[in-house]
Design an enzyme around this catalytic site. Sequence first.
Site, mmCIF file in Angstrom:
data_model
loop_
_atom_site.group_PDB
_atom_site.id
_atom_site.type_symbol
_atom_site.label_atom_id
_atom_site.label_comp_id
_atom_site.label_asym_id
_atom_site.label_seq_id
_atom_site.Cartn_x
_atom_site.Cartn_y
_atom_site.Cartn_z
ATOM 1 N N PHE A 72 29.532 50.517 16.938
ATOM 2 C CA PHE A 72 29.508 51.211 18.223
ATOM 3 C C PHE A 72 28.979 50.273 19.308
ATOM 4 C CE2 PHE A 72 27.187 53.959 21.294
ATOM 5 C CZ PHE A 72 28.312 54.531 21.871
ATOM 6 N N LYS B 86 19.778 43.535 18.808
ATOM 7 C CA LYS B 86 18.656 44.481 18.907
ATOM 8 C C LYS B 86 17.555 44.175 17.902
ATOM 9 C CE LYS B 86 17.712 49.394 19.480
ATOM 10 N NZ LYS B 86 18.338 50.725 19.649
ATOM 11 N N MET C 268 44.532 41.982 54.048
ATOM 12 C CA MET C 268 44.997 40.629 53.770
ATOM 13 C C MET C 268 46.318 40.660 52.996
ATOM 14 S SD MET C 268 44.479 37.558 54.431
ATOM 15 C CE MET C 268 42.902 36.749 54.648
HETATM 16 C C1 LIG Z 1 38.816 42.446 42.817
HETATM 17 C C2 LIG Z 1 39.965 42.033 43.651
HETATM 18 N N1 LIG Z 1 41.143 42.671 43.541
HETATM 19 C C3 LIG Z 1 42.189 42.295 44.313
HETATM 20 C C4 LIG Z 1 42.085 41.271 45.198
HETATM 21 C C5 LIG Z 1 43.278 40.848 46.053
HETATM 22 N N2 LIG Z 1 42.996 41.048 47.475
HETATM 23 C C6 LIG Z 1 42.582 40.056 48.291
HETATM 24 S S1 LIG Z 1 42.265 40.566 49.841
HETATM 25 C C7 LIG Z 1 42.705 42.148 49.464
HETATM 26 C C8 LIG Z 1 42.651 43.223 50.497
HETATM 27 C C9 LIG Z 1 41.289 43.460 50.985
HETATM 28 O O1 LIG Z 1 41.264 44.633 51.733
HETATM 29 P P1 LIG Z 1 39.991 45.064 52.539
HETATM 30 O O2 LIG Z 1 38.779 44.923 51.708
HETATM 31 O O3 LIG Z 1 40.223 46.395 53.137
HETATM 32 O O4 LIG Z 1 39.864 43.940 53.648
HETATM 33 P P2 LIG Z 1 40.839 43.546 54.841
HETATM 34 O O5 LIG Z 1 41.725 42.448 54.340
HETATM 35 O O6 LIG Z 1 41.601 44.757 55.235
HETATM 36 O O7 LIG Z 1 39.904 43.062 55.890
HETATM 37 C C10 LIG Z 1 43.103 42.251 48.140
HETATM 38 C C11 LIG Z 1 43.589 43.491 47.503
HETATM 39 C C12 LIG Z 1 40.836 40.617 45.264
HETATM 40 N N3 LIG Z 1 40.622 39.572 46.066
HETATM 41 N N4 LIG Z 1 39.796 41.026 44.503
#
Ligand SMILES: Cc1ncc(C[n+]2csc(CCOP(=O)(O)OP(=O)(O)O)c2C)c(N)n1
Lengths: 561, 169
Positions: A109, A159, A465
């Site tokens: 587990f 443990k 992004m």
């Molecule tokens: C854990 C993770 N999953 C996916 C990504 C791919 N990714 C890079 S930027 C982004 C969008 C980020 O969106 P948000 O936090 O709303 O910021 P914004 O770009 O809108 O400022 C994603 C999905 C990542 N960098 N990290």
Amino acid sequence: MNGARAILKALEMQGVELIFGHPGGTIMPTYDALYDSSIRHVLVRHEQGGIHAATGYARASGRVGVVMATSGPGALNLVTGLQDALMDSTPVVAITGNVPQHLIGTDAFQEADVVGITQPVTKHNMQVRNVNDIPRAIAEAFYIASTGRPGPVLLDFPKDVQLAEFTGSFDVVVDLPGYKPTYKGHPRQIERALEALGKAERPVLMVGGGAQHASAEITELALKTGLPVIPTLMGLGVFPGTHPQCLGMPGMHGSVAANRAIQYADTILAIGLRFDDRVTGKISRFAPHAHTVIHVDIDPAEIGKLVKTSIPVVGDAKWVAAELVKGAKKLNLSKWWAQLEEWKTKYPFAWKPKPYLQSQEVIQAFWEATRGRAVVTSGVGQHQMFVAQFFKFDRPRTWINSGGLGTMGVGLPFAIGAALARPDELVIDFDGDGSFQMTLQELATLKKLNLNVKIVILNNGFLGMVRQWQDLFHGRRYSEVYLADSNPDFAKLAEAYGIPGLTLTDKAQLQDAVKAVLAQPGPVLLDARVYHEEGVFPMIPSGGAAEDMIIENPREAVAGD
Amino acid sequence: MRHLVSVLVQDRPGVLQRIAGLLARRGFNIESLAVGRTHLEGLSRISLVVSGDDAVLEQVEKQLNRLIEVIKVTDHDEPHVERELALVKVSIAGLEERMEVKDIAEAFRARIVDVAKRSIIFELTGDTTKVNNFIEALRPYGLLEVMRTGAVGMSRGEQVLRVREKKAV
Ligand SMILES: Cc1ncc(C[n+]2csc(CCOP(=O)(O)OP(=O)(O)O)c2C)c(N)n1
């Protein structure tokens, strides 16, 4: 005393004052011992929050961050944070429990091969199988994490080891015959570096995250020589961002001046950076005129890994920079500077004003209101790049973000860690609505600690992004990036955790909102509803080179707003 | 280019996995890997054969050196001794074939370690080329099984792979 007590005593002897963690069955003996220890424990709501907080603590303080988790699911929740710390060279020690040794290998587990799984995401890891090895293992872990190129180290304690009677000694000497980091750069190489700089006509000084502790020496070097300074995303704050010699960061969303300077440079002095592809773009077209590349790094494996190096200096950034200062002279770079100034003034980081609230102006307003006196964290995405562009970092260890791994969700836990490391500082987490939702449960941790952390969500209703890339490279097919229709009311969410929440929608209210946030003592969350389709520019498309830089949003240049 | 690399390591749990994993993760091409104890307590020695140009070799060495248990890494571009052990089981149809195969083995100085009605097992030591040639020579007769240890190597003369002198940190 049992093994668990020995673990805590050994941690105390390392000067540990704070552990982030989350308990569970196999680590319970150590949590029991914690009850009688002077070490403070911060209960996070998810182990990922714990390791990111430990990373934020380490990055803000320069000390080792410590995180603790139980076996199996608890330990595995550390994996992302370990790789994040590895890629950004952050000293972290992770302590995990494991099932008793007689159950190891039986699919017991909550059993998982934590040492096997975390091998590629740590600088070093080990399972401690003999209770009397505890002090040596802990001393080695801290030594390895914090020396040479810093990084995460994981120690796994079955443990039964925690429960066994400890009869060993705490008097240990770390002797690792295979691990002897070189701190002092070779004097002849340093001499050659100085000679090369003396002859250079278009030199640049690039500094990275590995130089955060060498800020004083590097600033002195830059001032003494008059070199233009290009801090990478990880190097922001090493040299004052507001200083006229600072060209801003290079790379994919870097400044025109920084990227052009590298493109035309004849000599590059690079200290504590690893030429990440987000910095270099297409490597074969990176710095085509640089006949001399001087690369200073404590990790010999980084030198020559990606960029051909003519003068390698293996050593500590601080030590080498101090040596360079001793021999450095004022360089005559007036022609070069005339060109750099032109790029700087012609192409500053800028944005087209819109009738809606914009991320860039929110960040700028906070920078102006605080005069940069803050420690800043962020999530990953457009907002992170906007902070790097518009918040001018003048001091080291004040910009804590995920550079190498680009981990969404680090903003809030980084901020918690940073606030605990630097209780005298204001901490601002500029977060994305997407990133924030990956670790928002740590609002509970923040509430409990009542830290001076201001969360500013740059809420564009998108995974911005990704949307930007879809816009530019996938024919505007916005596949699975829309958040606005199901985002929570972030201000109300904060209130639900007992943290004051504000919403800002109107551009005209920006200054008042900034004042209101900064005036409130303790944690506050501001949900800033920013323009939903902003792009980050300049931009070098992935796989391109400096000359492929798109300086402004092509969509706006063509269609207007 | 083929390179033989010797690695002196601390004999700790998981060290072999760490080395193999590191090289695999970084996309280095390992042709063979052989490991065994040394005369020094707690130290093992690994012989690695990797292929790649000088830049690849340099990165292999630098990455290996990053591992805490790795004490010393060297590539043998200088004169060195290289050996591999192979066990080769060949199928034998008749008496004539048996004689031919034995002749081949003699030419290579291979030893017979097992003889059965329809098969023979040979043992051969030599450098990789010799082992390759031996196997190719026997291939027409019908190879049943081939087991090779991978190359192990050592520099000729005075040069030795030893624990680094202690250096102040
Ligand atoms: C854990 C993770 N999953 C996916 C990504 C791919 N990714 C890079 S930027 C982004 C969008 C980020 O969106 P948000 O936090 O709303 O910021 P914004 O770009 O809108 O400022 C994603 C999905 C990542 N960098 N990290």
